[in-house]
Design an enzyme around this catalytic site. Structure first.
Site, PDB file in Angstrom:
ATOM      1  N   GLU A 151      -1.220 -12.982 -33.148  1.00 44.65           N
ATOM      2  CA  GLU A 151      -1.454 -11.630 -32.615  1.00 44.65           C
ATOM      3  C   GLU A 151      -2.492 -10.916 -33.483  1.00 44.65           C
ATOM      4  OE1 GLU A 151      -0.414 -10.085 -29.768  1.00 44.65           O
ATOM      5  OE2 GLU A 151      -1.901  -8.708 -30.570  1.00 44.65           O
ATOM      6  N   HIS A 254     -16.155   0.525 -44.190  1.00 43.49           N
ATOM      7  CA  HIS A 254     -15.829   1.877 -44.666  1.00 43.49           C
ATOM      8  C   HIS A 254     -15.252   1.779 -46.076  1.00 43.49           C
ATOM      9  CE1 HIS A 254     -16.534   3.123 -40.601  1.00 43.49           C
ATOM     10  NE2 HIS A 254     -15.659   2.223 -40.178  1.00 43.49           N
ATOM     11  N   PRO A 255     -15.946   2.341 -47.064  1.00 41.93           N
ATOM     12  CA  PRO A 255     -15.403   2.277 -48.418  1.00 41.93           C
ATOM     13  C   PRO A 255     -14.180   3.177 -48.533  1.00 41.93           C
ATOM     14  CG  PRO A 255     -17.334   3.687 -48.369  1.00 41.93           C
ATOM     15  CD  PRO A 255     -17.199   3.114 -46.987  1.00 41.93           C
ATOM     16  N   CYS A 263      -0.516  -6.507 -43.245  1.00 42.12           N
ATOM     17  CA  CYS A 263      -1.198  -7.779 -42.958  1.00 42.12           C
ATOM     18  C   CYS A 263      -2.249  -8.192 -43.987  1.00 42.12           C
ATOM     19  CB  CYS A 263      -1.824  -7.721 -41.576  1.00 42.12           C
ATOM     20  SG  CYS A 263      -0.590  -7.678 -40.276  1.00 42.12           S
TER      21      CYS A 263
HETATM   22  N1  LIG Z   1       2.165  -5.350 -38.065  1.00 40.36           N
HETATM   23  C1  LIG Z   1       0.977  -5.751 -37.631  1.00 40.36           C
HETATM   24  O1  LIG Z   1       0.053  -4.947 -37.459  1.00 40.36           O
HETATM   25  C2  LIG Z   1       0.737  -7.204 -37.292  1.00 40.36           C
HETATM   26  C3  LIG Z   1      -0.410  -7.559 -36.568  1.00 40.36           C
HETATM   27  C4  LIG Z   1      -0.614  -8.899 -36.243  1.00 40.36           C
HETATM   28  C5  LIG Z   1       0.282  -9.864 -36.679  1.00 40.36           C
HETATM   29  N2  LIG Z   1       1.372  -9.498 -37.404  1.00 40.36           N
HETATM   30  C6  LIG Z   1       2.329 -10.540 -37.789  1.00 40.36           C
HETATM   31  O2  LIG Z   1       3.442 -10.482 -36.905  1.00 40.36           O
HETATM   32  C7  LIG Z   1       4.664 -10.791 -37.602  1.00 40.36           C
HETATM   33  C8  LIG Z   1       5.648  -9.655 -37.462  1.00 40.36           C
HETATM   34  O3  LIG Z   1       5.110  -8.535 -38.114  1.00 40.36           O
HETATM   35  P1  LIG Z   1       5.758  -7.071 -37.946  1.00 40.36           P
HETATM   36  O4  LIG Z   1       4.886  -6.141 -38.692  1.00 40.36           O
HETATM   37  O5  LIG Z   1       6.049  -6.838 -36.510  1.00 40.36           O
HETATM   38  O6  LIG Z   1       7.151  -7.302 -38.717  1.00 40.36           O
HETATM   39  P2  LIG Z   1       8.381  -6.294 -38.853  1.00 40.36           P
HETATM   40  O7  LIG Z   1       8.935  -6.518 -40.190  1.00 40.36           O
HETATM   41  O8  LIG Z   1       7.965  -4.921 -38.419  1.00 40.36           O
HETATM   42  O9  LIG Z   1       9.423  -6.818 -37.746  1.00 40.36           O
HETATM   43  C9  LIG Z   1      10.121  -8.008 -37.809  1.00 40.36           C
HETATM   44  C10 LIG Z   1      11.436  -7.803 -37.067  1.00 40.36           C
HETATM   45  O10 LIG Z   1      12.068  -9.072 -36.877  1.00 40.36           O
HETATM   46  C11 LIG Z   1      13.477  -8.903 -36.990  1.00 40.36           C
HETATM   47  N3  LIG Z   1      14.072 -10.234 -37.251  1.00 40.36           N
HETATM   48  C12 LIG Z   1      13.945 -11.006 -38.342  1.00 40.36           C
HETATM   49  N4  LIG Z   1      14.616 -12.172 -38.163  1.00 40.36           N
HETATM   50  C13 LIG Z   1      15.151 -12.133 -36.917  1.00 40.36           C
HETATM   51  C14 LIG Z   1      15.935 -13.032 -36.140  1.00 40.36           C
HETATM   52  N5  LIG Z   1      16.288 -14.222 -36.599  1.00 40.36           N
HETATM   53  N6  LIG Z   1      16.317 -12.630 -34.908  1.00 40.36           N
HETATM   54  C15 LIG Z   1      15.968 -11.428 -34.416  1.00 40.36           C
HETATM   55  N7  LIG Z   1      15.225 -10.541 -35.100  1.00 40.36           N
HETATM   56  C16 LIG Z   1      14.821 -10.889 -36.327  1.00 40.36           C
HETATM   57  C17 LIG Z   1      13.622  -7.886 -38.120  1.00 40.36           C
HETATM   58  O11 LIG Z   1      14.879  -7.249 -38.067  1.00 40.36           O
HETATM   59  C18 LIG Z   1      12.441  -6.932 -37.798  1.00 40.36           C
HETATM   60  O12 LIG Z   1      12.842  -5.865 -36.980  1.00 40.36           O
HETATM   61  C19 LIG Z   1       4.237 -11.088 -39.041  1.00 40.36           C
HETATM   62  O13 LIG Z   1       4.038 -12.461 -39.191  1.00 40.36           O
HETATM   63  C20 LIG Z   1       2.920 -10.357 -39.179  1.00 40.36           C
HETATM   64  O14 LIG Z   1       2.080 -10.925 -40.155  1.00 40.36           O
HETATM   65  C21 LIG Z   1       1.626  -8.196 -37.700  1.00 40.36           C
END
Ligand SMILES: NC(=O)c1ccc[n+]([C@@H]2O[C@H](COP(=O)([O-])OP(=O)(O)OC[C@H]3O[C@@H](n4cnc5c(N)ncnc54)[C@H](O)[C@@H]3O)[C@@H](O)[C@H]2O)c1
Length: 437
Positions: A151, A254-255, A263
Site C-alpha cells: 500500500e 521540502h527541507p 513508515c
Molecule cells: N500508516 C501508513 O501511512 C502506511 C502506509 C502504507 C503502508 N503501511 C504499512 O501498512 C501496515 C499497517 O500499518 P498501519 O499504520 O495501518 O498500522 P496500525 O498499527 O495503525 O494498525 C495495525 C492494526 O492491526 C491490528 N492487529 C494486529 N494483529 C492483528 C491480528 N492478528 N488480527 C487482527 N488485528 C490485528 C492492531 O490492533 C492495529 O489496530 C504496516 O506494515 C505499514 O508499514 C502503512
C-alpha cells in the site's frame, strides 16, 4: 465480491472503507475490541480527512462491518487482506513480522479453499513466500493464492491516495490470484490507474525502495538547506528550481526538521537491515537514516541556542504530528525535539489541532495548550514544527505581542521574510537567512 481486512489501523481502516465505497462487501477485523466497538458505532479511531463520512455511509448501507472474530470475516471472503503492523524490531532495524505470522496462523485455521490471501502490510523481501509456506504447512491440500499488494497511501490524504493511486502493485504467483486482484481494483482501472503485475519479491522490494528513495530525497534537501545557511543561499529558490526539472520532480524536496511517521523511519531501517543481511549494503539509505537522527537533535540544539540568547526558559511548540492532517505521532520529529528540551529543563508549551491526545501519553511534562495563542503566551521562543493550515496565517504581530521573548523558529519555511518585517520577531527558518527583529 467479499473482502476480509485483517488489522484495522490506518491502512486497514482506510482500505476497508474505500473497498466498501467501491460497492464490495467488507468485514474488517481487529484484535482490539475497543477499535471494533467504536468503528461499529461509526466513530472514527484515527483522524483522516474524509474518513468519517465514508465510514458512516458504508456502515449504514450495510457494506462495512467490524468484528474481533476472524472466522466470521474470513469464512465468506474471496480475498483476505493482511494489514497488521510491521514495526521496527526493538534494538535492530529489521521489521518485526510477528503480527504478520500470527495473522497468517489465524487465517490458516479458518480459511476456505480457493481464497486469495494478500499481504498489504510492508514486509521484508521473502515474507510472502514464508507466509505461503506456513499456511500450506498448516492446511496441507487446501488450495489458495498468495498475493503481495503493498500500500502506498499517505496519511493526511489517505482516502484520495487510495481512490487515485499513482499505481497498484500486484505480486502474484498464479492467474487466479491476479484475476481476483484485478476484480478488486477494477473501479480504479476504470479510472486508468496503471497496474504493475509482478512477482511476490518484486512487489515487496518496490514498496521499500519507493519509501527509502523518498526518505533519501528529504535528507538530501535538508543537507542542501544546511549548505544554503552557510553560504547565504535560499533553499526555497534552490528546491523550487530543482523541482521544475522533470527528472527530479518537486515532491519531497521540502527541507524541515527531519522525516518521521509510521513508515519512512522504520522502512529505511528495514531496507538498510535487509541490505546488510543479504550482502548488498544500502549505503545511501543508511546515510539518510543517520542524517535524519542527527537532524532532529540539531533542531533541538537550534532551539536551545536561541533560548540561551533570549535568556529565557519557555518554548512554544506549534504542531507535534509528524505532518499535517493526521493525529499520528509515531516517530514524529517533535518527540525527539521536545524530549531534548525537557531533558534540558526547558518549560514546553505545545499545541496541535489533532495530535495532542496521542502525544500527551508520550511526552509527560509538557503544558498542552487549547490554542496556538495559549501556547505562544509567555514563550521566549516559538517553534513551528508541523505546518498545519491553522499555523499558516497566524497574526504574527499578535504572536510577538503575546510572547515574553521575540524569537520564532519556523522549521517548515511557512512564512516569507516580507511577512516577518515589522512584526518585531527575530525569525529563523531552514536553509534561509535569519531576520533580526
Ligand atoms: N500508516 C501508513 O501511512 C502506511 C502506509 C502504507 C503502508 N503501511 C504499512 O501498512 C501496515 C499497517 O500499518 P498501519 O499504520 O495501518 O498500522 P496500525 O498499527 O495503525 O494498525 C495495525 C492494526 O492491526 C491490528 N492487529 C494486529 N494483529 C492483528 C491480528 N492478528 N488480527 C487482527 N488485528 C490485528 C492492531 O490492533 C492495529 O489496530 C504496516 O506494515 C505499514 O508499514 C502503512
Amino acid at each position: 465480491m467479499n473482502i476480509a481486512m485483517i488489522g484495522t489501523g490506518y491502512v486497514g481502516l482506510v482500505s476497508g472503507v474505500c473497498f466498501a465505497e467501491f460497492g464490495f462487501q467488507v468485514t474488517c477485523v481487529d484484535k482490539d475490541p475497543e477499535i471494533v466497538e467504536r468503528l461499529s458505532r461509526e466513530e472514527t479511531t484515527i483522524f483522516e480527512p474524509g474518513l468519517e463520512l465514508l465510514l458512516s455511509r458504508n456502515v449504514r448501507e450495510s457494506r462495512l462491518t467490524f468484528t474481533t472474530d476472524i472466522a466470521e470475516a474470513v469464512g465468506s471472503a474471496d480475498v483476505v487482506f493482511i494489514a497488521v503492523g510491521t514495526p521496527s524490531r526493538r534494538g535492530g532495524g529489521e521489521a518485526d513480522l510477528s503480527y504478520i505470522m500470527a495473522a497468517a496462523d489465524e487465517i490458516a485455521a479458518v480459511m476456505q479453499p480457493g481464497q486469495v490471501i494478500a499481504i498489504k502490510s510492508t514486509v521484508e523481501v521473502g515474507t510472502n513466500e514464508v507466509v505461503r509456506d506456513r499456511i500450506r504447512a498448516a492446511r496441507p491440500g487446501v488450495p489458495f493464492s498468495m498475493v503481495s499488494n503493498p500500500e502506498f497511501l499517505r496519511e493526511g490524504s489517505a482516502i484520495e491516495d487510495f481512490m487515485r493511486p499513482d499505481r497498484v502493485v500486484i505480486g502474484a504467483e498464479d492467474d487466479h490470484g491476479r484475476e481476483i486482484m484485478r476484480r478488486v481494483y477494477r473501479p480504479l482501472f476504470l479510472r486508468d490507474t496503471p497496474m504493475v503485475s509482478t512477482t511476490l519479491a518484486n512487489a515487496e522490494l518496490i514498496k521499500y525502495a519507493s519509501n527509502a528513495f523518498l526518505a533519501v530525497k528529504v535528507s538530501f534537501i535538508n543537507q542542501i538547506a544546511d549548505l544554503c545557511e552557510k553560504v547565504g543561499g535560499d533553499v526555497q529558490d534552490v528546491a523550487r528550481a530543482m523541482g521544475m526539472d522533470g527528472r527530479i520532480g518537486a515532491k519531497f524536496l521540502h527541507p524541515g526538521p527531519g522525516f518521521g511517521g509510521s513508515c519512512f523511519p522504520k522502512d529505511t531501517r528495514a531496507l538498510a537491515s535487509i541490505g546488510r543481511k543479504r550482502g548488498a549494503r544500502q549505503l545511501l539509505v543508511e546515510a539518510a537514516e543517520n542524517l535524519n537522527e542527527a537532524r532532529k537533535l540539531d533542531m533541538a540544539e537550534r532551539i536551545l541556542t536561541q533560548l540561551r540568547a533570549e535568556g529565557g526558559d519557555t518554548v512554544a511548540i506549534l504542531g507535534v504530528a509528524f505532518k499535517p492532517n493526521t493525529d499520528d505521532i509515531r516517530e514524529a520529529p517533535s518527540l525527539t525535539i521536545i524530549g531534548k528540551l525537557i531533558e534540558a529543563g526547558v518549560k514546553v508549551k505545545a499545541h496541535d489541532p489533532e495530535a495532542m491526545e496521542a502525544a500527551r501519553k508520550l511526552l509527560p511534562g509538557v503544558d498542552w495548550c487549547r490554542s496556538a495563542w495559549d501556547a505562544v503566551s509567555g514563550a521566549h521562543v516559538t517553534v513551528l514544527v508541523t505546518e498545519w493550515n491553522a499555523y499558516r496565517a497566524l497574526d504574527l504581530r499578535r504572536v510577538s505581542a503575546l510572547m515574553a521573548g521575540t524569537t520564532m523558529i519556523d522549521m517548515r519555511n511557512v512564512y516569507s521574510p516580507a511577512e516577518i518585517a515589522g512584526t518585531g520577531l527575530s525569525y529563523h527558518s531552514i536553509g534561509r537567512a535569519s531576520i533580526q527583529g
